[in-house]
Design a protein around this motif. Structure first.
Motif, PDB file in Angstrom:
ATOM      1  N   SER A 101      -5.037 -14.787  56.522  1.00 30.00           N
ATOM      2  CA  SER A 101      -3.935 -14.709  57.468  1.00 30.00           C
ATOM      3  C   SER A 101      -4.437 -14.700  58.902  1.00 30.00           C
ATOM      4  O   SER A 101      -5.547 -14.239  59.192  1.00 30.00           O
ATOM      5  N   LEU A 102      -3.611 -15.211  59.797  1.00 26.82           N
ATOM      6  CA  LEU A 102      -3.824 -15.140  61.231  1.00 26.82           C
ATOM      7  C   LEU A 102      -2.491 -14.869  61.898  1.00 26.82           C
ATOM      8  O   LEU A 102      -1.435 -15.220  61.363  1.00 26.82           O
ATOM      9  N   ARG A 103      -2.560 -14.265  63.073  1.00 32.21           N
ATOM     10  CA  ARG A 103      -1.366 -14.042  63.880  1.00 32.21           C
ATOM     11  C   ARG A 103      -1.592 -14.652  65.253  1.00 32.21           C
ATOM     12  O   ARG A 103      -2.408 -14.155  66.036  1.00 32.21           O
ATOM     13  N   LEU A 104      -0.877 -15.727  65.541  1.00 32.58           N
ATOM     14  CA  LEU A 104      -0.963 -16.376  66.834  1.00 32.58           C
ATOM     15  C   LEU A 104       0.020 -15.737  67.805  1.00 32.58           C
ATOM     16  O   LEU A 104       1.113 -15.333  67.422  1.00 32.58           O
ATOM     17  N   SER A 105      -0.381 -15.660  69.066  1.00 28.20           N
ATOM     18  CA  SER A 105       0.465 -15.113  70.115  1.00 28.20           C
ATOM     19  C   SER A 105       0.629 -16.124  71.227  1.00 28.20           C
ATOM     20  O   SER A 105      -0.276 -16.911  71.512  1.00 28.20           O
ATOM     21  N   CYS A 106       1.781 -16.107  71.860  1.00 23.46           N
ATOM     22  CA  CYS A 106       2.064 -16.948  73.012  1.00 23.46           C
ATOM     23  C   CYS A 106       2.719 -16.081  74.073  1.00 23.46           C
ATOM     24  O   CYS A 106       3.856 -15.628  73.896  1.00 23.46           O
ATOM     25  N   ALA A 107       2.004 -15.844  75.163  1.00 21.13           N
ATOM     26  CA  ALA A 107       2.513 -15.044  76.266  1.00 21.13           C
ATOM     27  C   ALA A 107       3.151 -15.954  77.301  1.00 21.13           C
ATOM     28  O   ALA A 107       2.516 -16.896  77.777  1.00 21.13           O
TER      29      ALA A 107
END
Length: 118
Positions: free
Chosen positions: A17-23
């Protein structure tokens, strides 16, 4: 007028699993919807998931049931939780937002690389 910065990509084994973030920053109150796109070399950029300002979500068939798109409480950061990753998920993931009144504009982040190994 909107700036997007992705993070969270990396190397992971199949099934992980990975968790991508977009600020998002700038004129964030003008955002109508946001989404994640996937692109591999030599192919078109393809929509993965979207979320509207009202919270409605949609997913590509290939990721349905595995990925989940969401926002934080302040609605300044968008996430893509990626579970049960497959080698075909490998590629660059781009954050996108649609903002403004008609005609609206699309803004893109710089992308973050995801590599899934078997």
């Amino acid at each position: 007028q909107v700036q997007l910065v992705e993070s969270g990509g990396g190397l992971v084994q199949a099934g992980g699993s990975l968790r991508l973030s977009c600020a998002a920053s700038g004129s964030i109150f003008s955002i109508n919807a946001m989404g994640w796109y996937h692109q591999v070399p030599g192919k078109q950029r393809e929509l993965v998931a979207t979320i509207t300002s009202g919270g409605t979500t949609n997913y590509a068939d290939s990721v349905k049931g595995r990925f989940s798109i969401s926002r934080d409480n302040a609605k300044n950061t968008m996430y893509l939780q990626m579970n049960n990753l497959k080698p075909e998920d490998t590629g660059a993931y781009y954050c996108n937002c649609n903002a403004g009144r008609w005609p609206t504009r699309n803004y893109w982040g710089q992308g973050t690389q995801v590599t899934v190994s078997s």
